[in-house]
Design a protein around this motif. Structure first.
Motif, PDB file in Angstrom:
ATOM      1  N   TRP A 106      26.248  21.260 -33.507  1.00  0.00           N
ATOM      2  CA  TRP A 106      25.753  22.279 -34.428  1.00  0.00           C
ATOM      3  C   TRP A 106      24.661  23.058 -33.716  1.00  0.00           C
ATOM      4  CZ3 TRP A 106      27.634  22.949 -39.422  1.00  0.00           C
ATOM      5  CH2 TRP A 106      28.516  21.967 -39.858  1.00  0.00           C
ATOM      6  N   VAL A 107      24.686  24.381 -33.853  1.00  0.00           N
ATOM      7  CA  VAL A 107      23.734  25.241 -33.152  1.00  0.00           C
ATOM      8  C   VAL A 107      23.095  26.212 -34.131  1.00  0.00           C
ATOM      9  CG1 VAL A 107      23.436  26.876 -31.259  1.00  0.00           C
ATOM     10  CG2 VAL A 107      25.203  25.104 -31.091  1.00  0.00           C
ATOM     11  N   GLY A 108      21.763  26.223 -34.156  1.00  0.00           N
ATOM     12  CA  GLY A 108      21.013  27.158 -34.990  1.00  0.00           C
ATOM     13  C   GLY A 108      20.539  28.323 -34.147  1.00  0.00           C
ATOM     14  N   THR A 109      20.896  29.520 -34.545  1.00  0.00           N
ATOM     15  CA  THR A 109      20.509  30.709 -33.795  1.00  0.00           C
ATOM     16  C   THR A 109      19.664  31.635 -34.672  1.00  0.00           C
ATOM     17  OG1 THR A 109      22.329  32.201 -34.405  1.00  0.00           O
ATOM     18  CG2 THR A 109      22.761  30.592 -32.640  1.00  0.00           C
ATOM     19  N   LYS A 110      19.210  32.705 -34.076  1.00  0.00           N
ATOM     20  CA  LYS A 110      18.458  33.720 -34.813  1.00  0.00           C
ATOM     21  C   LYS A 110      19.357  34.461 -35.807  1.00  0.00           C
ATOM     22  CE  LYS A 110      15.302  37.524 -33.909  1.00  0.00           C
ATOM     23  NZ  LYS A 110      14.650  38.318 -32.872  1.00  0.00           N
ATOM     24  N   SER A 111      20.686  34.334 -35.606  1.00  0.00           N
ATOM     25  CA  SER A 111      21.637  35.096 -36.416  1.00  0.00           C
ATOM     26  C   SER A 111      22.556  34.246 -37.289  1.00  0.00           C
ATOM     27  CB  SER A 111      22.512  35.960 -35.499  1.00  0.00           C
ATOM     28  OG  SER A 111      21.709  36.788 -34.696  1.00  0.00           O
ATOM     29  N   GLY A 112      22.304  32.930 -37.382  1.00  0.00           N
ATOM     30  CA  GLY A 112      23.127  32.066 -38.216  1.00  0.00           C
ATOM     31  C   GLY A 112      23.337  30.691 -37.620  1.00  0.00           C
ATOM     32  N   LEU A 113      24.144  29.889 -38.296  1.00  0.00           N
ATOM     33  CA  LEU A 113      24.450  28.514 -37.914  1.00  0.00           C
ATOM     34  C   LEU A 113      25.881  28.463 -37.380  1.00  0.00           C
ATOM     35  CD1 LEU A 113      23.776  25.425 -38.038  1.00  0.00           C
ATOM     36  CD2 LEU A 113      24.749  25.468 -40.358  1.00  0.00           C
ATOM     37  N   SER A 114      26.094  27.734 -36.293  1.00  0.00           N
ATOM     38  CA  SER A 114      27.432  27.590 -35.719  1.00  0.00           C
ATOM     39  C   SER A 114      27.732  26.127 -35.464  1.00  0.00           C
ATOM     40  CB  SER A 114      27.536  28.349 -34.392  1.00  0.00           C
ATOM     41  OG  SER A 114      27.317  29.723 -34.555  1.00  0.00           O
ATOM     42  N   ARG A 115      29.037  25.797 -35.533  1.00  0.00           N
ATOM     43  CA  ARG A 115      29.464  24.462 -35.124  1.00  0.00           C
ATOM     44  C   ARG A 115      30.635  24.613 -34.162  1.00  0.00           C
ATOM     45  NH1 ARG A 115      32.194  22.013 -40.596  1.00  0.00           N
ATOM     46  NH2 ARG A 115      33.880  23.521 -40.676  1.00  0.00           N
ATOM     47  N   LEU A 116      30.665  23.753 -33.162  1.00  0.00           N
ATOM     48  CA  LEU A 116      31.695  23.818 -32.128  1.00  0.00           C
ATOM     49  C   LEU A 116      32.903  22.998 -32.573  1.00  0.00           C
ATOM     50  CD1 LEU A 116      32.350  24.873 -29.297  1.00  0.00           C
ATOM     51  CD2 LEU A 116      31.348  22.780 -28.377  1.00  0.00           C
ATOM     52  N   VAL A 117      34.048  23.654 -32.710  1.00  0.00           N
ATOM     53  CA  VAL A 117      35.295  23.014 -33.115  1.00  0.00           C
ATOM     54  C   VAL A 117      36.391  23.466 -32.138  1.00  0.00           C
ATOM     55  CG1 VAL A 117      37.021  22.784 -34.953  1.00  0.00           C
ATOM     56  CG2 VAL A 117      34.606  23.013 -35.539  1.00  0.00           C
ATOM     57  N   ASN A 118      37.003  22.499 -31.444  1.00  0.00           N
ATOM     58  CA  ASN A 118      38.072  22.814 -30.487  1.00  0.00           C
ATOM     59  C   ASN A 118      37.660  23.878 -29.477  1.00  0.00           C
ATOM     60  OD1 ASN A 118      39.839  20.951 -31.710  1.00  0.00           O
ATOM     61  ND2 ASN A 118      40.438  22.483 -33.221  1.00  0.00           N
ATOM     62  N   ASP A 119      36.455  23.724 -28.931  1.00  0.00           N
ATOM     63  CA  ASP A 119      35.906  24.616 -27.900  1.00  0.00           C
ATOM     64  C   ASP A 119      35.692  26.055 -28.380  1.00  0.00           C
ATOM     65  OD1 ASP A 119      34.776  24.535 -25.358  1.00  0.00           O
ATOM     66  OD2 ASP A 119      36.532  25.459 -24.440  1.00  0.00           O
ATOM     67  N   ARG A 120      35.634  26.260 -29.700  1.00  0.00           N
ATOM     68  CA  ARG A 120      35.297  27.557 -30.278  1.00  0.00           C
ATOM     69  C   ARG A 120      34.273  27.323 -31.383  1.00  0.00           C
ATOM     70  NH1 ARG A 120      36.310  32.318 -28.288  1.00  0.00           N
ATOM     71  NH2 ARG A 120      36.519  33.180 -30.344  1.00  0.00           N
ATOM     72  N   PHE A 121      33.466  28.312 -31.627  1.00  0.00           N
ATOM     73  CA  PHE A 121      32.450  28.190 -32.660  1.00  0.00           C
ATOM     74  C   PHE A 121      32.917  28.778 -33.984  1.00  0.00           C
ATOM     75  CE2 PHE A 121      29.796  27.657 -28.940  1.00  0.00           C
ATOM     76  CZ  PHE A 121      28.959  26.648 -29.346  1.00  0.00           C
ATOM     77  N   GLU A 122      32.596  28.076 -35.059  1.00  0.00           N
ATOM     78  CA  GLU A 122      32.740  28.576 -36.419  1.00  0.00           C
ATOM     79  C   GLU A 122      31.323  28.838 -36.900  1.00  0.00           C
ATOM     80  OE1 GLU A 122      34.522  27.130 -40.732  1.00  0.00           O
ATOM     81  OE2 GLU A 122      34.502  25.736 -39.054  1.00  0.00           O
ATOM     82  N   SER A 123      31.066  30.029 -37.429  1.00  0.00           N
ATOM     83  CA  SER A 123      29.695  30.392 -37.785  1.00  0.00           C
ATOM     84  C   SER A 123      29.506  30.590 -39.276  1.00  0.00           C
ATOM     85  CB  SER A 123      29.288  31.666 -37.040  1.00  0.00           C
ATOM     86  OG  SER A 123      29.231  31.405 -35.655  1.00  0.00           O
ATOM     87  N   PHE A 124      28.261  30.336 -39.723  1.00  0.00           N
ATOM     88  CA  PHE A 124      27.867  30.439 -41.127  1.00  0.00           C
ATOM     89  C   PHE A 124      26.603  31.282 -41.210  1.00  0.00           C
ATOM     90  CE2 PHE A 124      29.818  26.388 -40.166  1.00  0.00           C
ATOM     91  CZ  PHE A 124      30.857  26.334 -41.078  1.00  0.00           C
ATOM     92  N   THR A 125      26.518  32.119 -42.245  1.00  0.00           N
ATOM     93  CA  THR A 125      25.364  32.998 -42.441  1.00  0.00           C
ATOM     94  C   THR A 125      24.956  32.975 -43.916  1.00  0.00           C
ATOM     95  OG1 THR A 125      26.709  34.947 -42.913  1.00  0.00           O
ATOM     96  CG2 THR A 125      26.186  34.530 -40.585  1.00  0.00           C
ATOM     97  N   THR A 126      24.089  33.900 -44.289  1.00  0.00           N
ATOM     98  CA  THR A 126      23.676  34.007 -45.689  1.00  0.00           C
ATOM     99  C   THR A 126      24.875  34.289 -46.595  1.00  0.00           C
ATOM    100  OG1 THR A 126      23.108  36.336 -45.310  1.00  0.00           O
ATOM    101  CG2 THR A 126      21.305  34.726 -45.198  1.00  0.00           C
ATOM    102  N   ARG A 127      25.919  34.900 -46.063  1.00  0.00           N
ATOM    103  CA  ARG A 127      27.132  35.136 -46.860  1.00  0.00           C
ATOM    104  C   ARG A 127      27.808  33.827 -47.258  1.00  0.00           C
ATOM    105  NH1 ARG A 127      29.854  38.675 -42.700  1.00  0.00           N
ATOM    106  NH2 ARG A 127      27.837  39.011 -41.771  1.00  0.00           N
ATOM    107  N   ASP A 128      27.490  32.754 -46.511  1.00  0.00           N
ATOM    108  CA  ASP A 128      28.063  31.431 -46.798  1.00  0.00           C
ATOM    109  C   ASP A 128      27.095  30.527 -47.552  1.00  0.00           C
ATOM    110  OD1 ASP A 128      30.594  31.819 -45.268  1.00  0.00           O
ATOM    111  OD2 ASP A 128      29.168  32.049 -43.606  1.00  0.00           O
ATOM    112  N   GLY A 129      25.942  31.062 -47.973  1.00  0.00           N
ATOM    113  CA  GLY A 129      25.002  30.291 -48.772  1.00  0.00           C
ATOM    114  C   GLY A 129      23.708  29.903 -48.089  1.00  0.00           C
ATOM    115  N   LEU A 130      23.530  30.229 -46.804  1.00  0.00           N
ATOM    116  CA  LEU A 130      22.252  29.936 -46.148  1.00  0.00           C
ATOM    117  C   LEU A 130      21.155  30.802 -46.754  1.00  0.00           C
ATOM    118  CD1 LEU A 130      23.345  29.783 -42.398  1.00  0.00           C
ATOM    119  CD2 LEU A 130      22.733  27.859 -43.866  1.00  0.00           C
ATOM    120  N   SER A 131      19.939  30.273 -46.823  1.00  0.00           N
ATOM    121  CA  SER A 131      18.829  31.052 -47.382  1.00  0.00           C
ATOM    122  C   SER A 131      18.345  32.120 -46.407  1.00  0.00           C
ATOM    123  CB  SER A 131      17.673  30.129 -47.763  1.00  0.00           C
ATOM    124  OG  SER A 131      17.155  29.483 -46.619  1.00  0.00           O
TER     125      SER A 131
END
Length: 84
Positions: free
Chosen positions: A36-61
């Motif tokens: 799991w990686v926290g960036t200045k632009s959202g949260l990402s998780r590495l799945v099968n050598d690709r990242f899936e990302s989450f932002t405020t659109r997905d419920g982050l504050s």
């Protein structure tokens, strides 16, 4: 971005790989071995050598992820500049 070192080689990840942002504040590995990686632009998780990302659109504050922690129940705790 983020650089992963393994067996004396490394791999650099960036937004081209799906990472939410190239400025990384925090990262952690959960009990299943997911990165799991926290960036200045959202949260990402590495799945099968690709990242899936989450932002405020997905419920982050906030999209600015300052800290991450995986607990023993499998939950990922996310600290943002928005307070949670």
């Amino acid at each position: 971005g983020l650089v992963c070192y393994q067996n004396r080689s490394f791999r650099a990840y960036s937004t081209r790989d799906g990472l939410a942002g190239d400025f990384v504040y925090a990262f952690c590995e959960d009990a299943a071995g997911t990165l799991w990686v926290g960036t200045k632009s959202g949260l990402s998780r590495l799945v099968n050598d690709r990242f899936e990302s989450f932002t405020t659109r997905d419920g982050l504050s906030s999209n600015s992820i300052l800290s991450l922690c995986a607990d023993t129940t499998g939950a990922i705790w996310v600290g943002t500049d928005g307070g949670g």
